[in-house]
Design an enzyme around this catalytic site. Structure first.
Site, mmCIF file in Angstrom:
data_model
loop_
_atom_site.group_PDB
_atom_site.id
_atom_site.type_symbol
_atom_site.label_atom_id
_atom_site.label_comp_id
_atom_site.label_asym_id
_atom_site.label_seq_id
_atom_site.Cartn_x
_atom_site.Cartn_y
_atom_site.Cartn_z
ATOM 1 N N ALA A 1 37.824 39.098 49.789
ATOM 2 C CA ALA A 1 37.845 39.386 51.221
ATOM 3 C C ALA A 1 37.230 40.726 51.578
ATOM 4 O O ALA A 1 37.181 41.085 52.760
ATOM 5 C CB ALA A 1 39.285 39.338 51.729
ATOM 6 N N ASN B 1 45.284 41.160 46.646
ATOM 7 C CA ASN B 1 44.166 40.985 45.726
ATOM 8 C C ASN B 1 43.051 41.989 46.001
ATOM 9 O O ASN B 1 42.354 42.427 45.078
ATOM 10 C CB ASN B 1 43.621 39.562 45.813
ATOM 11 C CG ASN B 1 44.459 38.572 45.014
ATOM 12 O OD1 ASN B 1 44.884 38.864 43.908
ATOM 13 N ND2 ASN B 1 44.708 37.422 45.593
ATOM 14 N N HIS C 1 40.694 45.081 56.493
ATOM 15 C CA HIS C 1 40.611 45.825 55.241
ATOM 16 C C HIS C 1 39.801 47.102 55.486
ATOM 17 O O HIS C 1 38.655 47.041 55.936
ATOM 18 C CB HIS C 1 39.940 44.986 54.153
ATOM 19 C CG HIS C 1 40.618 43.671 53.932
ATOM 20 N ND1 HIS C 1 41.827 43.566 53.283
ATOM 21 C CD2 HIS C 1 40.269 42.405 54.279
ATOM 22 C CE1 HIS C 1 42.200 42.297 53.243
ATOM 23 N NE2 HIS C 1 41.260 41.576 53.836
#
Length: 274
Positions: free
Chosen positions: A131, A197, A227
């Protein structure tokens, strides 16, 4: 290419759908390793478009049966337990593996077991960016010298359901951003195996698990999975911010994770790789 998939949950289904697209990597055969007793249900629910796409589709319930099918490449997308249970044997058999559940590598014992298995089998453990972006420059800066990495992951409250965050606060009642974890990447990946992750990926590409600072946030106003990370080194200072849409089947997973895996598959089959 003959592709093996470990698991057939949200990510694996997205990969299969993606392989039916016009610009997808060329995969002719598909073998699925799924949980015992699930073959009939998965076979009945398998997308008709995928049945038309692949020349051969097999469903197995044991890792040795997956290996006996002879896949060229295997993708793990079934969670950290699947990494522990199946990936070492696959690597020792000499088959490259793309690991989606990268947080499993926060376990130093498992990490060394995977390294040894890959060495013994002459295979590669491939870790997709998932991601997050910017892994290329992070790894380049890490090769060039010391790096400092700070990561913040923000997701809507629903994405933290079933995690330790649910014991810290009433997720459904949140009205403002709330930090649900602050610590290093090893603790984040261990405590939030389905949500961290990215933290593990940054740690493996950069300064390591204990030296990578992580903050995880539940935010009711978050438009998706956010993120943000910064990199500081003598060579460069980097700031990255990414707003991902969650996948349709799981709020914990960003849709871009699926396409990152498709890119990794393409790399294995491609002649020109970028």
């Amino acid at each position: 290419m003959h592709l093996g998939l470990i698991g057939f949950g949200n990510i694996a289904r997205g990969i299969v759908d993606g392989l039916c697209g016009a610009c997808a990597p060329e995969v002719e055969r598909l073998t699925l390793l799924i949980s015992e007793g699930q073959t009939a249900a998965i076979d009945a629910a398998f997308p008709e478009a995928a049945r038309r796409q692949f020349a051969d589709i097999s469903i197995v319930e044991r890792c040795d049966a997956l290996l006996a099918a002879g896949p060229d490449l295997i993708v793990e997308c079934a969670g950290q337990n699947a990494v522990r249970d199946s990936v070492p044997a696959v690597l020792r058999a000499g088959v490259d593996v793309i690991v989606v559940s990268i947080g499993a590598l926060a376990d130093p014992v498992l990490y060394e077991e995977l390294r040894a298995a890959a060495t013994d089998g002459g295979a590669r453990l491939i870790l997709p960016a998932g991601a997050v972006g910017g892994i290329d420059i992070l790894k380049a800066l890490q090769i060039g010298g010391d790096v400092t990495v700070r990561y913040r992951g923000t997701k809507p409250p629903a994405a933290w359901a079933g995690t330790p965050a649910a014991a810290q606060c009433d997720l459904a009642a949140l009205s403002a951003p709330t930090t649900v974890f602050s610590g290093d990447a090893r603790a984040a990946a261990t405590q939030f195996p389905k949500n961290a992750n990215v933290a593990a990926t940054l740690a493996l590409a950069g300064a390591g698990f204990t030296a990578t600072s992580v903050e995880l946030v539940a935010d009711p106003s978050a438009p998706g999975n956010l993120h943000e990370f910064t990199i500081e080194s003598e060579l460069a200072t980097v700031s990255v911010q990414i707003a991902n849409r969650p996948s349709s089947g799981n709020a914990k997973t960003s849709q871009t994770t699926i396409y990152s895996v498709l890119r990794a598959i393409e790399h294995q089959a491609g002649i020109i790789v970028i």
